[in-house]
Design an enzyme around this catalytic site. Structure first.
Site, short mmCIF file in Angstrom:
data_model
loop_
_atom_site.label_atom_id
_atom_site.label_comp_id
_atom_site.label_asym_id
_atom_site.label_seq_id
_atom_site.Cartn_x
_atom_site.Cartn_y
_atom_site.Cartn_z
N THR A 1 5.86 -31.19 41.75
CA THR A 1 6.14 -29.78 41.49
C THR A 1 7.40 -29.31 42.23
OG1 THR A 1 5.30 -27.57 42.02
CG2 THR A 1 4.46 -29.34 43.36
N ASP A 2 8.00 -28.24 41.73
CA ASP A 2 9.15 -27.65 42.44
C ASP A 2 8.71 -26.96 43.73
OD1 ASP A 2 7.83 -25.48 41.29
OD2 ASP A 2 9.62 -24.54 40.44
N GLU A 3 7.39 -26.74 43.88
CA GLU A 3 6.92 -25.99 45.07
C GLU A 3 7.14 -26.76 46.37
OE1 GLU A 3 3.28 -23.81 44.51
OE2 GLU A 3 3.50 -23.88 42.34
N LYS B 1 1.41 -31.99 47.94
CA LYS B 1 2.24 -32.64 46.91
C LYS B 1 3.49 -33.24 47.56
CE LYS B 1 1.76 -32.73 42.99
NZ LYS B 1 1.00 -33.64 42.07
N TYR C 1 -1.23 -26.53 49.09
CA TYR C 1 -1.00 -27.26 47.84
C TYR C 1 0.36 -27.95 47.87
CZ TYR C 1 0.66 -27.95 43.03
OH TYR C 1 1.21 -28.49 41.89
#
Ligand code: NAD
Ligand code: TYD
Length: 355
Positions: free
Chosen positions: A138-140, A167, A163
């Protein structure tokens, strides 16, 4: 690189009963008859086999109910099916849940990924020809942007939620296995997805469901948070492309070139819903309610997807207005799916279908 023309291959897709995974599984099963697609999913609250009804009986598809953190089970299936390629999507994926139960995220997202990596390297050791481990991220992991700038592939990792930290950690392990064991991997970091089959706890499907039932639309904080939205089918197309044409040990960012402040997105959604439900203009917007902010809420995500665009020729196929309209149409045409998900009845489907 995976060459789809060479021969039959066994492909493991993890998390294939979830939102994005189900679109990827359907694409691979329908498009690549020479592949046998094994969909491994623990069927947590987010896994729903009703997402896959259209491919259930296909000869080149097998569903495996199992948990990626169950090391013995994972070892057994890798030995039995000798997967040539892994496309790893299984994860705990909702930021708000990670705030309430961070350990569950560490277990699935970090430990689960490592167990898959170990099984894959044990199987192939240095015999990597035609093999690939594709990790979906993810970009997060990049944290948050201010008012300007974009996330590139070399932006330093700076995760803010449990989260995104889990990741980020799993991404690091994949890279480390590439360096240490020469694992042929690719990683993609994608922006917020939307589309059919998304569990109605994420912004867009939650708000569609609430508008249908005339329930309040809980906008966190002042609503001035920005996300870059991508239609899920375009993500599945990008995954197909990167799996087959991406370069080993490379990362590709995937995004919609499509930034929206939450409040502007919600207003657009309200307008489209009023029209589709034949409600008076402004009736859905009246449901907007500002609520307490999410702790550690990232201000802005925006992806620079130039690399995948230039090197692999990928770009989004729909505008946001079109994608959102198709998404709403899907939820309105699938109220049974939505009802089963919100009532929990979808969880009985496995028992009925597979036992
Ligand atoms: P999702 O929550 O809809 O689906 C996750 C799937 O994984 C579910 O089917 C669930 O049953 C399964 N799963 C969870 N824990 C498992 C375990 N221990 N063992 C086996 N299966 C397990 O998630 P999604 O939105 O489809 O996201 C898929 C992947 O894409 C995730 O890795 C996520 O981090 C990443 N991603 C998502 C988005 C997004 O906007 N949704 C954006 C970028 C990246
Ligand atoms: P979400 O769909 O949970 O995705 P992510 O946290 O991965 O970006 O949330 C998207 C944005 O919408 C995020 O800024 C939080 C906000 N949001 C709300 O304002 N209200 C809600 O009820 C939800 C679920 C999200």
């Amino acid at each position: 690189m995976i060459d789809k023309t060479i021969s039959k291959k066994n492909i493991l897709i993890t998390g294939g009963a979830g939102f994005i995974g189900s679109h990827v599984v359907k694409r691979f099963v329908n498009k690549y008859p020479a592949y046998h697609v094994y969909n491994l999913d623990a069927l947590t609250y987010a896994g729903n086999l009703e997402n896959l009804i259209e491919i259930e009986g296909k000869d080149n598809y097998t569903f495996l109910k199992g948990d990626i953190t169950d090391e013995n089970y994972i070892k057994t299936i890798f030995k039995k099916y000798r997967f040539d390629g892994v496309i790893h999507l299984a994860a705990e994926s909702h930021v708000d849940r990670s705030i309430n139960d961070p350990l569950a995220f560490a277990k699935t997202n970090i430990l689960g990924t490592m167990i898959l990596l170990n099984a894959f390297i044990t199987l192939w050791k240095e015999n990597w020809l035609g093999k690939r481990f594709y990790h979906i991220s993810t970009d997060e992991v990049y944290g948050t942007l201010g008012e300007t700038g974009l996330f590139g592939e070399t932006t330093p990792y700076d995760p803010n939620s449990p989260y995104s930290a889990s990741k980020a950690s799993s991404d690091h392990f994949v890279r480390a296995y590439g360096e240490t064991y020469n694992l042929p991997y690719v990683i993609t970091n994608c922006s917020n997805n939307y589309g059919a089959n998304q569990f109605p706890e994420k912004l867009i499907p939650l708000f569609i469901n609430n508008i249908i039932h005339n329930k309040p639309l809980p906008v966190y904080g002042d609503g001035n948070y920005t996300r870059d939205w991508l239609y899920v089918v375009d993500h599945a197309i990008a995954i197909d492309l990167v799996f087959h044409k991406g370069i080993d040990k490379e990362t590709y960012n995937i995004g919609g070139f499509n930034e929206w402040k939450n409040i502007d997105l919600v207003k657009l959604l309200c307008r489209q819903m009023d029209e589709k439900l034949n409600r008076k203009e402004g009736s859905s917007a009246r449901l907007i309610t500002y609520v307490k902010d999410r702790p550690g809420h990232d201000l802005r995500y925006a992806i620079d997807a130039t690399k995948i665009n230039k090197e692999l020729g990928w770009s989004p196929s729909v505008t946001f207005e079109e994608g959102l309209s198709k998404t709403i149409d899907w939820y309105l045409a699938n109220e049974k799916w939505l009802g089963n998900v919100t009532s929990g009845a979808y969880q009985e489907y496995y028992e009925l279908q597979y036992k």
